[in-house]
Design a protein around this motif. Structure first.
Motif, short mmCIF file in Angstrom:
data_model
loop_
_atom_site.label_atom_id
_atom_site.label_comp_id
_atom_site.label_asym_id
_atom_site.label_seq_id
_atom_site.Cartn_x
_atom_site.Cartn_y
_atom_site.Cartn_z
N THR A 18 42.03 28.26 59.66
CA THR A 18 43.06 29.44 59.51
C THR A 18 44.54 28.91 59.14
O THR A 18 45.04 29.84 58.27
CB THR A 18 43.04 30.25 61.01
N VAL A 19 44.96 28.13 59.67
CA VAL A 19 46.33 27.66 59.57
C VAL A 19 46.46 27.09 58.17
O VAL A 19 47.42 27.63 57.41
CB VAL A 19 46.82 26.62 60.57
N ILE A 20 45.50 26.40 57.55
CA ILE A 20 45.55 25.77 56.33
C ILE A 20 45.50 27.17 55.28
O ILE A 20 46.42 27.44 54.20
CB ILE A 20 44.45 24.99 55.96
N ALA A 21 44.55 27.83 55.44
CA ALA A 21 44.35 29.13 54.44
C ALA A 21 45.57 30.09 54.43
O ALA A 21 46.08 30.40 53.37
CB ALA A 21 43.05 29.82 54.86
N ASN A 22 46.06 30.13 55.76
CA ASN A 22 47.35 31.25 55.91
C ASN A 22 48.84 30.47 55.30
O ASN A 22 49.49 31.22 54.54
CB ASN A 22 47.53 31.80 57.17
N LEU A 23 48.69 29.36 55.35
CA LEU A 23 49.75 28.60 54.73
C LEU A 23 49.78 29.02 53.05
O LEU A 23 50.85 29.21 52.56
CB LEU A 23 49.75 27.08 55.06
N GLY A 24 48.46 28.73 52.43
CA GLY A 24 48.54 29.16 51.15
C GLY A 24 48.57 30.53 50.60
O GLY A 24 49.27 30.74 49.81
N SER A 25 47.82 31.51 51.55
CA SER A 25 47.97 32.59 51.01
C SER A 25 49.27 33.27 51.16
O SER A 25 49.48 34.20 50.50
CB SER A 25 46.85 33.52 52.03
N SER A 26 50.11 32.92 52.13
CA SER A 26 51.30 33.65 52.50
C SER A 26 52.07 33.22 51.26
O SER A 26 52.79 34.25 50.82
CB SER A 26 52.03 33.05 53.87
N MET A 77 48.05 31.21 63.66
CA MET A 77 47.85 32.18 62.35
C MET A 77 49.37 32.66 62.05
O MET A 77 49.92 32.51 60.81
CB MET A 77 46.97 33.09 62.57
N ASN A 78 50.09 33.07 63.01
CA ASN A 78 51.34 33.73 62.54
C ASN A 78 52.40 32.86 62.25
O ASN A 78 53.28 33.06 61.36
CB ASN A 78 51.95 34.72 63.77
N GLY A 79 52.29 31.62 62.89
CA GLY A 79 53.22 30.64 62.27
C GLY A 79 53.07 29.91 61.07
O GLY A 79 53.79 29.81 60.49
N ALA A 80 51.66 29.99 60.67
CA ALA A 80 51.38 29.59 59.41
C ALA A 80 51.96 30.66 58.21
O ALA A 80 52.21 30.32 57.31
CB ALA A 80 49.74 29.48 59.26
N ASN A 81 51.85 32.02 58.80
CA ASN A 81 52.32 32.99 57.82
C ASN A 81 53.88 32.81 57.48
O ASN A 81 54.28 32.94 56.47
CB ASN A 81 51.97 34.30 58.21
N ILE A 82 54.65 32.66 58.77
CA ILE A 82 56.10 32.42 58.60
C ILE A 82 56.17 31.08 57.52
O ILE A 82 57.06 31.36 56.57
CB ILE A 82 56.70 32.42 60.04
N GLY A 139 54.43 29.64 55.53
CA GLY A 139 53.80 29.82 54.19
C GLY A 139 54.64 30.73 53.52
O GLY A 139 54.77 30.43 52.13
N THR A 140 55.28 31.65 53.89
CA THR A 140 55.99 32.49 53.24
C THR A 140 57.35 31.90 53.13
O THR A 140 57.67 31.92 51.57
CB THR A 140 56.60 33.83 54.07
N ALA A 141 58.21 31.18 53.65
CA ALA A 141 59.18 30.25 53.70
C ALA A 141 58.93 29.19 52.42
O ALA A 141 59.67 29.11 51.50
CB ALA A 141 59.80 29.93 54.74
N LEU A 142 57.86 28.53 52.65
CA LEU A 142 57.61 27.39 51.68
C LEU A 142 57.25 27.88 50.31
O LEU A 142 57.51 27.45 49.17
CB LEU A 142 56.55 26.55 52.24
N GLY A 143 56.44 28.92 50.33
CA GLY A 143 56.03 29.67 49.15
C GLY A 143 57.19 30.04 48.07
O GLY A 143 57.23 30.03 47.04
N GLY A 144 58.13 30.83 48.86
CA GLY A 144 59.32 31.38 48.05
C GLY A 144 60.16 30.25 47.57
O GLY A 144 60.48 30.27 46.39
#
Length: 428
Positions: A20-28, A149-154, A156-161
């Protein structure tokens, strides 16, 4: 011998959480990359919305079928297949963008494939996560799971941007494809030898009817599914449409609004951490009371509060939402028969998402008709009134935590609450 992890954090739980952590890092990060890919190809804001809708529509259409399938087939296989579909769709999306000049219909089609994968993944995922821990420790385990999951979302969003700005959206989409491949590989190693074998059913339609009976027979369940079908819709309208407009005109632009959204995400992590320590006895009374703060961000935007005040409100709201999410999933784990969990979860997801596209589409016309301030106050009022109405359901107030849960299939079922959150999407 020194124990390095809690007794409830078994092999399956660790595999599911890691995936979940891996997938959410990418998806965010991919959510940001998709929008910028459309814009880089010459698309307008309307085109960005069309591609987003292309993902949401099949998600809504196939959720019930996905829940029925997840209760008929081994859930881990459904999850791996859904991850494979998402991996392929995002990989093709990345190739299109990197090759240059992707067309709108191509991007919409690939987004729709990703939404289809999520429709089958989400109900199966909830069933597997809750089956991986004992009933007594389910609340704590699910809180830790959601914290990751929520930590990965945060993150992932920052890293993705940052990566979109540095290397472009195509490479961020490629990273998401790899993340899905890794997550699917981890889930392929789940040990399902202890999962009860399900008896063959009477077909998908029979299973859907059976799932509906499970929902309709529990006032706590259908009442809050109905509640959140509206709550999630008005929250989405406020955050996706009104929030950026208020930020642009009164708060100083996208920076303060992004900070407020990040504060909400940080609040969800804090709420999950809190729920690893707190085990409320009246599960759904606690959870329902924590829905009231969802009315505060819309009210803060209606005033509007300064950026600092809005950020504080969003942080507190994130904590409250996460308390609701953990108590709700703990109640489901306690009350719903394991063999029917995914199809019940699919009705929950359908209620949570079905009205969101309509609400975001109507947000602009409603603003033109009654004004943005009135629309935002209306959002707050709806959330408060619907939550007060749910608290009038006796079973919401009465459901208590059982330290030694009775088998859900025994018929000794209590009544509880809910449908889980809009924006805190389940991990892929």
């Amino acid at each position: 011998m020194v124990r390095t992890r809690p007794a409830w954090a078994g092999r399956n739980y660790l595999l599911l959480t890691g995936a979940t952590v891996i997938a959410n890092l990418g998806s965010s990060g991919a959510l940001i990359a998709t929008a910028f890919a459309v814009l880089a190809a010459g698309g307008s804001a309307t085109d960005v919305g069309l591609v987003a809708a292309a993902r949401t529509i099949p998600l809504v259409l196939f959720l019930l079928i996905g829940g029925a399938v997840a209760d008929r087939l081994p859930r881990h296989r459904v999850m791996v297949a859904a991850n494979a579909l998402s991996c392929v769709s995002q990989g093709l999306f990345a190739l299109l963008v990197l090759a240059g000049e992707p067309r709108l219909w191509q991007m919409a089609l690939l987004a729709a494939l990703g939404g289809t994968g999520q429709a089958f993944f989400a109900p199966a995922s909830e069933g597997m996560v809750l089956a991986s821990v004992s009933g007594e420790q389910a609340g704590r385990a699910f809180a830790v799971f959601r914290m990751g999951m929520n930590g990965a979302n945060i993150g992932g969003t920052a890293l993705g941007g940052a990566l979109v700005a540095l290397v472009g959206p195509g490479w961020v989409l490629a990273i998401d494809s790899v993340a899905f491949a890794l997550a699917g590989a981890l889930r392929a190693f789940l040990d399902v030898s202890g999962v009860p074998v399900r008896a063959p059913g009477g077909g998908v339609l029979h299973d859907l009817r059976d799932g509906w009976r499970e929902v309709a027979s529990r006032p706590w369940l259908w009442a809050v599914v109905v509640q959140f079908s509206i709550v999630n819709a008005v929250v989405a309208a406020a955050e996706a449409v009104y929030g950026p407009l208020v930020a642009e005109q009164h708060l100083g632009g996208p920076g303060p609004w992004g900070l407020a959204l990040a504060a909400f995400g940080a609040g969800t992590v804090g709420g999950a951490l809190l729920m690893t320590r707190v085990r409320p006895h009246r599960l759904l009374l606690t959870g329902a009371l924590c829905v009231f703060p969802l009315a505060l961000p819309s009210a803060a935007l209606a005033v509007p509060l300064p950026a600092g005040g809005l950020t504080a409100v969003m942080f507190g709201t994130g904590i409250a939402v996460e308390v609701f999410a953990v108590t709700w999933m703990t109640a489901l784990h306690q009350e719903i028969p394991e063999e029917k969990f995914s199809r019940v979860s699919s009705y929950d997801w359908l209620g949570s998402l079905a009205v969101v596209p309509l609400a975001t589409a109507l947000a602009g016309p409603v603003q033109d008709l009654i004004g943005r301030t009135a629309a935002l106050w209306g959002c707050s009022a709806l959330i408060a009134l619907l939550t007060a109405a749910v608290l009038c359901v006796p079973d919401v107030r009465r459901l208590t935590r059982r330290t030694k849960p009775e088998p859900a299939a025994s018929g000794a079922l209590s009544r509880a609450a809910g449908a889980t959150e809009s924006h805190t999407a389940q991990a892929e």
